[in-house]
Design an enzyme around this catalytic site. Sequence first.
Site, mmCIF file in Angstrom:
data_model
loop_
_atom_site.group_PDB
_atom_site.id
_atom_site.type_symbol
_atom_site.label_atom_id
_atom_site.label_comp_id
_atom_site.label_asym_id
_atom_site.label_seq_id
_atom_site.Cartn_x
_atom_site.Cartn_y
_atom_site.Cartn_z
ATOM 1 N N CYS A 107 0.761 -1.373 0.014
ATOM 2 C CA CYS A 107 -0.071 -0.090 0.086
ATOM 3 C C CYS A 107 0.898 1.388 0.033
ATOM 4 C CB CYS A 107 -0.872 -0.122 1.266
ATOM 5 S SG CYS A 107 -2.205 0.866 1.086
ATOM 6 N N THR A 108 0.389 2.237 0.805
ATOM 7 C CA THR A 108 1.376 3.334 0.836
ATOM 8 C C THR A 108 2.850 3.290 1.274
ATOM 9 O OG1 THR A 108 0.134 3.968 3.055
ATOM 10 C CG2 THR A 108 -0.601 4.977 0.988
#
Length: 201
Positions: free
Chosen positions: A112-113
Amino acid sequence: MTTSVAIFVFPDAEVLDFAGPYEVFTTASRVFRKKHTSEPDPFTVFTVARQSGTVRARAGLVVTPDYTFTNHPPIDLLIIPGGVVTAELETPAVKDWIAHTAAMTKVTASVCTGSFLLAQAGLLEGKRATTHWEDIEDLKTMFPSITVLEQRRWVDEGAIVTSAGISAGIDMSLHLVSRLTGRELALNTARQLDFDWREDA
């Protein structure tokens, strides 16, 4: 040979971004032991935080990391989860530790981030990468030297692997099990987890 897997945990880290890979690699070792009782585990897994003490992950889950930046054992595979990474991006010690550690690992990966933290550390310069669909445009804007790919579960660039959100991080972790130890163990691990592994990126 055992691969040491370190998972970075930080305040507001997405729980399944770190717990998913943790479960994959520990389950892979458990599955392996059933048939290979006298051989070393393929993976040993531990968590690392910036400093000692508990960490409150996203939605309030309290985690007690195994090690800190200054006392962890050698790392072969580093996993950087996502979540709310704003404070981590603004902390030089995080950038420096990721960059320094990645220089000594076989593989550094993000969920993800977590890709933003890899990018901040200079690890995605000139490479292809991905992140959660909601953050694709921000990654493109903040780090224009990266070729950001959409609608990909993960992107394998050899020493650097990035993935999209939560379940894609589990897919990526199974891909890394396959890459490091063989597809059979990855398939058996997915079966043990009762997880529908999407092998294609």
